[in-house]
Design a protein around this motif. Structure first.
Motif: not given
Length: 199
Positions: A155-158, A106-108, A120-126, A76-79
């Motif tokens: 989105d599955g793994d994120v 991974i969850a933000s 680069g973990l969100l490239a092209g992803r919702p 879990v990655y906070p903001g």
């Protein structure tokens, strides 16, 4: 997630992280840990294991460092405003990428999505983030499919969540996904989370 080892959730903490981004999911996940037959482990950790000062002054002492946190099933990655320098920290972004390879989920929360995007973990992803950070998200990676309405996007793994309190919703979703909807409802009842804003 497998049965080889106990289910482990790590919440990464850092200076100028938003308090509720951390303690909201922590409350949900530790309540779950204390009542679920799965008995998941929830740990907090910082880069060096030292304490951090959150955005509004709350000081937290994590249990571990990135070096000794061990394998996780969920990160879990906070903001918070502390994410901005981290989006430009190449060593930290390398660590995020390494964690992505090693960690099934991974969850933000909130602007934690900015760091995931910079890695680069969100490239092209919702994905989603705080309502006031979508322009920043687009500046980091214009290929991200920004969802400006959702409380969280799986989105599955994120998984990403919108701002601050939305991390509670996302954490309840994680409980439902990792355990059961019934268990997530029990957690919601246990922490008496039943949003009905008075204003």
């Amino acid at each position: 997630m497998g049965t080889q080892r106990p289910l482990r959730v790590g919440i990464f903490v850092f200076d100028d992280a938003e308090e509720l981004d951390i303690v909201g999911p922590y409350e949900v996940l530790t309540w779950w840990a204390g009542h679920s037959a799965l008995r998941p482990e929830v740990v907090t950790f910082s880069a060096d294991g030292a304490g951090v000062r959150c955005a509004k002054g709350l000081r937290l002492v994590p249990e571990r460092s990135t070096q000794d946190v061990g394998p996780l099933h969920v990160l879990v990655y906070p903001g918070g405003r502390g994410t901005r320098p981290l989006t430009r920290d190449s060593e930290h972004l390398d660590w995020v990428r390494t964690m992505r390879v090693q960690t099934p989920l991974i969850a933000s929360v909130c602007t934690g999505a900015l760091v995931l995007a910079a890695a680069g973990l969100l490239a092209g992803r919702p994905a989603t983030t705080h309502w006031n950070a979508f322009d920043e998200l687009a500046m980091i990676d214009r290929s991200v499919l920004a969802d400006t309405e959702a409380r969280f996007v799986d989105d599955g793994d994120v998984v990403t969540s919108a701002g601050v309190s939305a991390g509670i919703d996302m954490a309840l979703h994680l409980v439902a996904r990792l355990d059961s909807v019934e268990e997530a409802r029990a957690v919601r009842r246990g922490i008496q989370y039943d949003p009905a804003p008075p204003v």
